[in-house]
Design an enzyme around this catalytic site. Structure first.
Site: not given
Ligand code: GLN
Length: 328
Positions: A82, A85, A209, A260, A278
């Protein structure tokens, strides 16, 4: 991991002269992390990640004056997941500018990275670009009029350019594993498509993605790639990547949404814009001072690196680096 304090001793690297000996701090942090027994659990839902040794640890700091300080496995590539991103968002903003905010929000979600619960109430508009749903919309924007292969190639080129290193690559084993097991991401994609918030076939957008998440980079490469965010949107040589306003906003989103439902805790403990993955990596930015990457594969319950967070907390405490502390 919540509330867990740092091991004592790492502050001893501070020198009496008022200048901090950054290499000593970084080495002390690596030693303190090596001694930890509670290392969190590696992600197992992506097959390739389950094989990674939880003992590994790397840290790299690109400083504003051009130095690169490292310790541990700082040159070992790992799955950035991530963290990608941040760079995907940068590319998407370059393509569609503020129109992106019609399709993705800018608020912390308070839910897990792969949560679907808010999407129904919010009509397929994800809370922010860093939860999976938001990042899937960003991937859809980056796919644009391209073939998936071209969109993935553009992302890879962007990271190679920022990291000044053509060895940045995609781990095809991880990408395949995500494709084989990414049922939740498929559900998120299909759900958003039903609301008209994906413009391409779901499998094409998810192909982009999954491949961006499967990019492998080392801490050194990631710390280099994050430098434009410490320099108000410019690279050290002066080339502009994004405007100063855009760099500030990307940093703001990293601070408020980058971890998050643990983003508040990360801001409280570390005080730097940061983005986790992760794979166990975290990219953190201290505007005007440093771009930092840490890697420790074991995760906490929120899916953020347990010891990577601890290492950044130690660094913040030993150096005083925080966006909440005046810059001398
Ligand atoms: N590729 C991962 C997923 O989609 C990324 C999640 C993460 O790093 N938090 O589940």
């Amino acid at each position: 991991m919540l509330g867990k304090s740092c091991p004592a001793g790492y502050k001893k690297a501070r020198k009496g002269t008022g200048r901090v000996d950054l290499q000593a701090i970084v080495d002390d942090i690596a030693a303190a992390i090596a001694a930890q027994t509670d290392r969190g659990a590696v992600a197992t839902y992506i097959p390739g990640l389950a094989k990674v040794d939880p003992q590994r640890f790397g840290i790299a700091i690109a400083t504003a004056d051009g130095a690169m300080l490292t310790s541990g496995d700082a040159s070992a590539p790992f799955s950035i997941q991530s963290i990608s991103k941040v760079f995907a968002l940068t590319l998407a903003l370059g393509k569609v500018g503020d129109q992106l905010w019609e399709r993705v929000g800018r608020e912390p979600s308070g839910t897990a990275f792969n949560s679907i619960v808010q999407l129904e109430a919010e009509k397929g508009i994800p809370r922010n670009p860093f939860i999976n749903a938001g990042a899937i919309v960003v991937a859809d924007v980056n796919l644009g009029a391209h073939q998936p292969r071209e969109a993935i190639g553009e992302m890879l080129q962007f990271l190679r350019y920022l990291a000044e290193d053509d060895s940045v690559h995609i781990d095809e084993d991880i990408a395949r594993g995500e494709q084989d097991t990414g049922f939740r991401n498929l559900a998120l994609g299909n759900y958003m498509r039903a609301f008209g918030n994906l413009r391409h076939a779901v499998d094409l957008t998810l192909g982009v993605y999954f491949h961006q998440c499967a990019i492998a980079m080392s801490c050194v490469q990631l710390a280099r790639a994050g430098r434009f965010l410490m320099f108000d949107g410019r690279l050290p040589g002066g080339s502009r990547v994004v405007s100063p306003a855009r760099a500030r906003r990307i940093n703001a989103l990293m601070l408020t949404c980058g971890h998050y439902d643990a983003s508040g805790d990360f801001a409280f403990r570390v005080g730097m814009p940061g983005k986790s993955g992760v794979g166990g990596g975290i990219l953190a930015v201290v505007p005007g001072r440093a771009s930092i990457a840490v890697w420790s594969p074991g995760l906490n319950a929120n899916g953020n690196s347990t010891l990577g967070t601890m290492a950044l907390q130690m660094l913040a405490e030993a150096t005083g680096w925080s966006i909440f502390q005046p810059h001398e």
